[in-house]
Design a protein around this motif. Structure first.
Motif, mmCIF file in Angstrom:
data_model
loop_
_atom_site.group_PDB
_atom_site.id
_atom_site.type_symbol
_atom_site.label_atom_id
_atom_site.label_comp_id
_atom_site.label_asym_id
_atom_site.label_seq_id
_atom_site.Cartn_x
_atom_site.Cartn_y
_atom_site.Cartn_z
ATOM 1 N N ALA A 146 -7.064 1.004 -3.327
ATOM 2 C CA ALA A 146 -6.963 2.180 -2.461
ATOM 3 C C ALA A 146 -6.042 2.029 -1.247
ATOM 4 O O ALA A 146 -5.971 2.949 -0.425
ATOM 5 N N HIS A 147 -5.338 0.901 -1.126
ATOM 6 C CA HIS A 147 -4.398 0.790 0.002
ATOM 7 C C HIS A 147 -3.308 -0.229 -0.298
ATOM 8 O O HIS A 147 -3.563 -1.426 -0.285
ATOM 9 N N GLU A 148 -2.113 0.282 -0.581
ATOM 10 C CA GLU A 148 -0.939 -0.574 -0.773
ATOM 11 C C GLU A 148 0.278 0.086 -0.153
ATOM 12 O O GLU A 148 0.219 1.219 0.325
ATOM 13 N N HIS A 149 1.389 -0.649 -0.194
ATOM 14 C CA HIS A 149 2.703 -0.092 0.165
ATOM 15 C C HIS A 149 3.701 -0.653 -0.840
ATOM 16 O O HIS A 149 3.769 -1.869 -1.029
ATOM 17 N N LEU A 150 4.461 0.239 -1.472
ATOM 18 C CA LEU A 150 5.481 -0.211 -2.437
ATOM 19 C C LEU A 150 6.880 -0.170 -1.825
ATOM 20 O O LEU A 150 7.782 -0.855 -2.305
ATOM 21 N N VAL B 86 -3.342 12.296 3.171
ATOM 22 C CA VAL B 86 -2.770 12.291 4.519
ATOM 23 C C VAL B 86 -3.136 10.976 5.189
ATOM 24 O O VAL B 86 -4.317 10.622 5.266
ATOM 25 N N LYS B 87 -2.121 10.238 5.637
ATOM 26 C CA LYS B 87 -2.354 8.958 6.330
ATOM 27 C C LYS B 87 -2.079 9.141 7.819
ATOM 28 O O LYS B 87 -1.023 9.614 8.215
ATOM 29 N N LEU B 88 -3.039 8.728 8.652
ATOM 30 C CA LEU B 88 -2.892 8.853 10.102
ATOM 31 C C LEU B 88 -3.225 7.516 10.746
ATOM 32 O O LEU B 88 -3.656 6.584 10.061
ATOM 33 N N ALA C 31 -9.447 2.920 7.202
ATOM 34 C CA ALA C 31 -8.744 1.723 6.737
ATOM 35 C C ALA C 31 -8.883 0.573 7.726
ATOM 36 O O ALA C 31 -8.990 0.790 8.936
ATOM 37 N N HIS C 32 -8.876 -0.628 7.190
ATOM 38 C CA HIS C 32 -8.913 -1.881 7.975
ATOM 39 C C HIS C 32 -10.236 -2.145 8.689
ATOM 40 O O HIS C 32 -10.285 -2.950 9.613
ATOM 41 N N LEU C 33 -11.307 -1.477 8.287
ATOM 42 C CA LEU C 33 -12.591 -1.747 8.945
ATOM 43 C C LEU C 33 -12.998 -3.203 8.793
ATOM 44 O O LEU C 33 -13.701 -3.762 9.636
ATOM 45 N N THR D 72 -5.574 -4.210 -0.889
ATOM 46 C CA THR D 72 -5.039 -5.416 -0.249
ATOM 47 C C THR D 72 -4.053 -5.096 0.857
ATOM 48 O O THR D 72 -3.701 -5.961 1.640
ATOM 49 N N ASP D 73 -3.536 -3.852 0.929
ATOM 50 C CA ASP D 73 -2.615 -3.443 1.991
ATOM 51 C C ASP D 73 -1.497 -4.465 2.205
ATOM 52 O O ASP D 73 -1.273 -4.948 3.309
ATOM 53 N N VAL D 74 -0.818 -4.796 1.130
ATOM 54 C CA VAL D 74 0.344 -5.677 1.257
ATOM 55 C C VAL D 74 1.439 -4.898 1.990
ATOM 56 O O VAL D 74 1.941 -3.924 1.488
HETATM 57 ZN ZN LIG Z 1 -1.165 -0.153 5.185
#
Ligand SMILES: [Zn+2]
Length: 315
Positions: A22-26, A143-145, A204-206, A261-263
């Motif tokens: 549920a959280h990545e960046h490509l 929507v990402k804030l 995110a990031h809790l 993993t929010d790479v």
């Molecule tokens: Zn991120």
């Protein structure tokens, strides 16, 4: 149309998403991460192939406006790998925008319309950095804030308000960056004041602040707890995160937990020589979590929880 998740290749049946990271960046480029940008399609195809081999079927790319977002690139990676990709629109915290950036200058109404255009028409091909909009055929699905550590600046509040309005108008879900896991309750209040109830919000990031009591309180309000620093040992061992998930499951909040993993750096991508790589979730963490909390709890977290978190509300 109701009950859909918006992927870069079009609306999808939520249950068709399979297991979700549920959280990545490509594709990413930010002044807050100098020298750590990435965005080469072939490398990202290679990275996502490892993710798929590790049992993940869907990736949520939470890159907001102005951070090197490439929705055509996301679509190509999705087509070539067979992995579903959900793209984001929205605005990050101040640290990711240089002084003088238009996100500080434009009124809330313009900030809102940018997001609605990405969500309903198609994401701008130049990520809103060109002179005129050039909508692609690929819509954003979330929507990402974001807010700063322990506080939301006036500019961040404006962008949070614009994002909430866009989500309220379209039914899209909201993910919000909680810097080092802080400000969860305040961000839920702010978004609720903008018409977005907690059950439409992914915090995110809790896991940067692995405080079970706080998380239980946020989950009781209905928010999703997005634990997305799996494999980031410099923050804490994964054992802390495994125990945290177990605490939430035992407390009856297993239906609010999401994983990723929010790479977000070159140096973390295996395809370009870094580590631990985006596949660490499926390869390493999920098997350990299955051993600790059981298959049913893990399957709910990766599947049913993510499917409902990503499904657009009927407006
Ligand atoms: Zn991120």
């Amino acid at each position: 149309m109701s009950g859909f998740v918006m992927t870069v290749l079009g609306p999808a049946d939520p249950a068709g998403l399979g297991a979700v990271d549920a959280h990545e960046h490509l594709f990413l480029c930010s002044p807050a991460l100098p020298g750590d940008d990435f965005g080469d399609v072939d490398s990202m195809v290679a990275e996502v192939e490892t993710v798929r081999a590790a049992g993940i079927d869907t990736i949520v790319d939470l890159t907001p406006v102005g951070l090197g977002r490439s929705v055509p690139g996301l679509a190509e990676v999705s087509r070539r790998t067979g992995v579903h990709v959900v793209a984001a629109t929205g605005y990050h915290r101040d640290a990711h925008y240089p002084a003088g950036h238009w996100v500080y200058r434009e009124p809330a109404s313009v900030l809102e319309e940018v997001l609605v255009a990405d969500l309903t028409g198609g994401v701008d091909a130049r990520d809103w950095q060109g002179p005129t909009p050039a909508p692609t055929e690929h819509r954003a699905g979330i929507v990402k804030l974001g807010a700063s550590y322990q506080r939301a600046s006036a500019a961040e509040r404006t962008r949070l308000g614009a994002g909430a309005a866009a989500a309220r108008r379209t039914g899209a879900p909201v993910a919000v960056h909680c810097e080092i896991g802080t400000l969860g309750p305040e961000l839920l209040d702010l978004l609720a004041a903008g018409g977005v109830p907690a059950h439409r919000v992914l915090l995110a990031h809790l896991d940067r602040n692995p405080d079970p009591g706080l998380h239980a309180e946020l989950a009781s309000r209905g928010a999703y707890l997005l634990y997305d620093t799996v494999g980031r040992i410099k923050y804490r061992p994964d054992s802390v995160l495994l125990d945290l998930v177990e605490r939430m499951v035992v407390a009856g909040h297993g239906d609010r937990v999401l994983l990723g993993t929010d790479v977000g750096r070159r140096s973390q991508l295996r395809a370009i020589g870094g580590g631990p790589g985006m596949a660490v979730l499926g390869e390493t963490f999920v098997p350990r979590l299955r051993a600790q909390v059981g298959h049913d709890a893990v399957d709910a977290i990766l599947r049913a929880n993510a499917w409902s978190a990503l499904t657009w509300a009927v407006v």
